[in-house]
Design a protein around this motif. Structure first.
Motif, mmCIF file in Angstrom:
data_model
loop_
_atom_site.group_PDB
_atom_site.id
_atom_site.type_symbol
_atom_site.label_atom_id
_atom_site.label_comp_id
_atom_site.label_asym_id
_atom_site.label_seq_id
_atom_site.Cartn_x
_atom_site.Cartn_y
_atom_site.Cartn_z
ATOM 1 N N PRO A 144 0.840 -1.200 0.000
ATOM 2 C CA PRO A 144 0.000 0.000 0.000
ATOM 3 C C PRO A 144 0.877 1.253 0.000
ATOM 4 O O PRO A 144 1.869 1.328 0.733
ATOM 5 C CB PRO A 144 -0.807 -0.122 1.298
ATOM 6 C CG PRO A 144 -0.823 -1.589 1.595
ATOM 7 C CD PRO A 144 0.496 -2.119 1.106
ATOM 8 N N GLU A 145 0.515 2.248 -0.818
ATOM 9 C CA GLU A 145 1.373 3.425 -0.997
ATOM 10 C C GLU A 145 1.644 4.166 0.309
ATOM 11 O O GLU A 145 2.699 4.776 0.475
ATOM 12 C CB GLU A 145 0.755 4.375 -2.035
ATOM 13 C CG GLU A 145 1.014 3.945 -3.473
ATOM 14 C CD GLU A 145 0.772 5.066 -4.469
ATOM 15 O OE1 GLU A 145 1.527 6.052 -4.463
ATOM 16 O OE2 GLU A 145 -0.203 4.945 -5.231
ATOM 17 N N LYS A 146 0.711 4.122 1.239
ATOM 18 C CA LYS A 146 0.923 4.850 2.487
ATOM 19 C C LYS A 146 2.058 4.271 3.311
ATOM 20 O O LYS A 146 2.584 4.934 4.213
ATOM 21 C CB LYS A 146 -0.365 4.871 3.309
ATOM 22 C CG LYS A 146 -0.859 3.500 3.755
ATOM 23 C CD LYS A 146 -2.155 3.637 4.539
ATOM 24 C CE LYS A 146 -2.687 2.284 4.998
ATOM 25 N NZ LYS A 146 -3.944 2.432 5.775
ATOM 26 N N TYR A 147 2.465 3.010 3.015
ATOM 27 C CA TYR A 147 3.566 2.388 3.753
ATOM 28 C C TYR A 147 4.913 2.561 3.057
ATOM 29 O O TYR A 147 5.967 2.322 3.658
ATOM 30 C CB TYR A 147 3.291 0.891 3.953
ATOM 31 C CG TYR A 147 2.074 0.604 4.792
ATOM 32 C CD1 TYR A 147 1.913 1.199 6.046
ATOM 33 C CD2 TYR A 147 1.077 -0.252 4.343
ATOM 34 C CE1 TYR A 147 0.789 0.939 6.821
ATOM 35 C CE2 TYR A 147 -0.045 -0.521 5.113
ATOM 36 C CZ TYR A 147 -0.187 0.087 6.351
ATOM 37 O OH TYR A 147 -1.294 -0.164 7.107
ATOM 38 N N ILE A 148 4.894 2.953 1.780
ATOM 39 C CA ILE A 148 6.146 3.070 1.025
ATOM 40 C C ILE A 148 7.015 4.177 1.593
ATOM 41 O O ILE A 148 8.242 4.036 1.698
ATOM 42 C CB ILE A 148 5.853 3.323 -0.469
ATOM 43 C CG1 ILE A 148 5.116 2.123 -1.067
ATOM 44 C CG2 ILE A 148 7.155 3.578 -1.225
ATOM 45 C CD1 ILE A 148 4.743 2.296 -2.526
ATOM 46 N N LEU A 149 6.401 5.288 2.006
ATOM 47 C CA LEU A 149 7.161 6.418 2.531
ATOM 48 C C LEU A 149 7.945 6.044 3.802
ATOM 49 O O LEU A 149 9.166 6.240 3.845
ATOM 50 C CB LEU A 149 6.246 7.612 2.792
ATOM 51 C CG LEU A 149 6.887 8.826 3.464
ATOM 52 C CD1 LEU A 149 8.080 9.323 2.654
ATOM 53 C CD2 LEU A 149 5.854 9.934 3.643
ATOM 54 N N PRO A 150 7.300 5.494 4.842
ATOM 55 C CA PRO A 150 8.082 5.144 6.040
ATOM 56 C C PRO A 150 9.124 4.060 5.779
ATOM 57 O O PRO A 150 10.217 4.097 6.352
ATOM 58 C CB PRO A 150 7.017 4.679 7.045
ATOM 59 C CG PRO A 150 5.809 4.367 6.237
ATOM 60 C CD PRO A 150 5.853 5.271 5.048
ATOM 61 N N ILE A 151 8.802 3.113 4.911
ATOM 62 C CA ILE A 151 9.762 2.050 4.600
ATOM 63 C C ILE A 151 10.993 2.636 3.912
ATOM 64 O O ILE A 151 12.134 2.328 4.274
ATOM 65 C CB ILE A 151 9.112 0.971 3.704
ATOM 66 C CG1 ILE A 151 8.057 0.185 4.506
ATOM 67 C CG2 ILE A 151 10.172 0.018 3.149
ATOM 68 C CD1 ILE A 151 7.262 -0.797 3.674
ATOM 69 N N SER A 152 10.770 3.490 2.926
ATOM 70 C CA SER A 152 11.895 4.084 2.200
ATOM 71 C C SER A 152 12.702 5.009 3.099
ATOM 72 O O SER A 152 13.921 5.145 2.941
ATOM 73 C CB SER A 152 11.393 4.851 0.974
ATOM 74 O OG SER A 152 10.517 5.912 1.353
ATOM 75 N N LEU A 153 12.033 5.627 4.070
ATOM 76 C CA LEU A 153 12.729 6.502 5.013
ATOM 77 C C LEU A 153 13.682 5.691 5.900
ATOM 78 O O LEU A 153 14.826 6.084 6.127
ATOM 79 C CB LEU A 153 11.708 7.238 5.874
ATOM 80 C CG LEU A 153 12.214 8.380 6.754
ATOM 81 C CD1 LEU A 153 12.948 9.410 5.927
ATOM 82 C CD2 LEU A 153 11.057 9.015 7.498
ATOM 83 N N VAL A 154 13.215 4.541 6.379
ATOM 84 C CA VAL A 154 14.056 3.668 7.201
ATOM 85 C C VAL A 154 15.235 3.143 6.383
ATOM 86 O O VAL A 154 16.384 3.149 6.836
ATOM 87 C CB VAL A 154 13.234 2.490 7.761
ATOM 88 C CG1 VAL A 154 14.154 1.469 8.421
ATOM 89 C CG2 VAL A 154 12.199 2.997 8.754
ATOM 90 N N VAL A 155 14.958 2.721 5.151
ATOM 91 C CA VAL A 155 16.021 2.211 4.284
ATOM 92 C C VAL A 155 17.052 3.306 4.016
ATOM 93 O O VAL A 155 18.262 3.056 4.019
ATOM 94 C CB VAL A 155 15.436 1.697 2.951
ATOM 95 C CG1 VAL A 155 16.561 1.341 1.976
ATOM 96 C CG2 VAL A 155 14.557 0.482 3.199
#
Length: 331
Positions: A144-155
């Protein structure tokens, strides 16, 4: 024949402002030399933010079709401009740029690994998009697109600690993917879009003051502080949006704005060469060395002049050889 998409005028204006910032940054002396390294990110992050804002897979259902589309509109012009300027470099630019010690094959090796430096160095941004956008397309198919932002931030934060391959701008993709994801998320979040303009200006002021005070000069620190950079990027990008949308609704529209704003890849590829010619011409006419380097006050007017001088090239390519840009010739 596929239906032609209607251009959004304020987005073209936004692109013009960003490419102007990029050009001003490349005019000697470099902003990093005058205002510390934070300007590098001040210039680049709004570009990735808008690219994310404009993300639209459209009717493209498969990854392969989306990837081919990006190769046509991004990778093709990157390679065409690279080989054109590479030929000019071999024919005389090598001597003018004082690159006599650079082997003829070095620019080819740089492009092979997706990290041009000697030739068309600013096109690293486009190469990063060639990698970043298909990756984001894939992520939207499984997450889901709403989770891509926090995931990419952690990465992005983790990549500041672990060694990251630099092949085809992978390190830059990890660094700026959160900004791209932020732009994509922003377009769909109406609550975030209602933040008052005064608050955004305050956020920009605080961000600039903090960058100036801390004088960050290395990427790991910037990555480690990614959440703060995200806030600053959002506020700065939103200010640019407010300015361009205000112009869109209140002032006249001119065709040259859409022509330039819709084809900034040409300006990105050619600007350093125009800057180089202007630099040599000024030194020759004024019988001095490093005139631009010693007159930082000229950065803005020279940056504007470079955009003006490149307009005929943009007009020619778009109207006569648009295949370079992956576009069809106008009827």
């Amino acid at each position: 024949m596929p239906e032609k998409k209607e251009r959004i005028f304020w987005i073209d204006l936004y692109r013009i402002l960003v490419i102007l910032l990029v050009t001003i940054n490349h005019v000697p002396p470099r902003m990093a030399d005058v205002f510390h390294d934070w300007n590098h990110y001040l210039v680049i992050t709004p570009s990735f933010f808008l690219s994310g804002y404009c993300f639209n897979s459209g009717a493209t259902k498969t990854f392969w079709n989306y990837f081919k589309k990006k190769c046509k509109t991004l990778l093709r012009p990157t390679l065409v401009f690279f080989f054109f300027f590479y030929l000019l470099w071999l024919l005389g630019g090598k001597m003018l740029a004082h690159d006599e010690q650079v082997e003829w094959y070095k620019p080819l090796m740089e492009m092979a690994i997706g990290r041009p430096f000697t030739i068309t160095a600013p096109m690293w941004y486009v190469i990063a998009l060639v990698v970043m956008q298909p990756i984001y397309f894939l992520l939207t198919k499984f997450i889901p697109e709403k989770y891509i932002l926090p995931i990419s931030l952690v990465v992005g934060c983790v990549s500041s600690i672990l060694p990251v391959p630099k092949f085809w701008q992978i390190d830059q993709v990890l660094l700026f993917m959160p900004v791209y994801a932020l732009g994509a998320r922003f377009r769909k979040d109406e609550t975030v879009q209602q933040i008052p303009f005064v608050v955004l200006l305050l956020g920009c002021a605080i961000g600039i003051a903090t960058f100036w005070y801390c004088e960050y000069d290395s990427t790991p620190y910037l990555l480690a502080l990614s959440p703060f950079i995200m806030v600053f990027t959002f506020t700065f990008a939103k200010v640019l949006m407010c300015i361009t949308q205000w112009y869109d609704h209140t002032l006249p529209h001119y065709k040259w704005m859409s022509l330039v704003g819709g084809n900034t890849i040409i300006l990105l590829a050619a600007q350093n060469y125009v800057i180089g010619v202007l630099k040599l011409a000024l030194d020759h006419v004024l019988h001095t060395q490093g005139f631009l380097e010693n007159n930082a006050i000229l950065k803005v007017p020279v940056g504007i002049l470079v955009i003006i001088l490149l307009y005929p090239l943009v007009h020619f390519i778009v109207n006569h050889i648009p295949w370079i840009l992956g576009k069809e010739k106008k009827q």
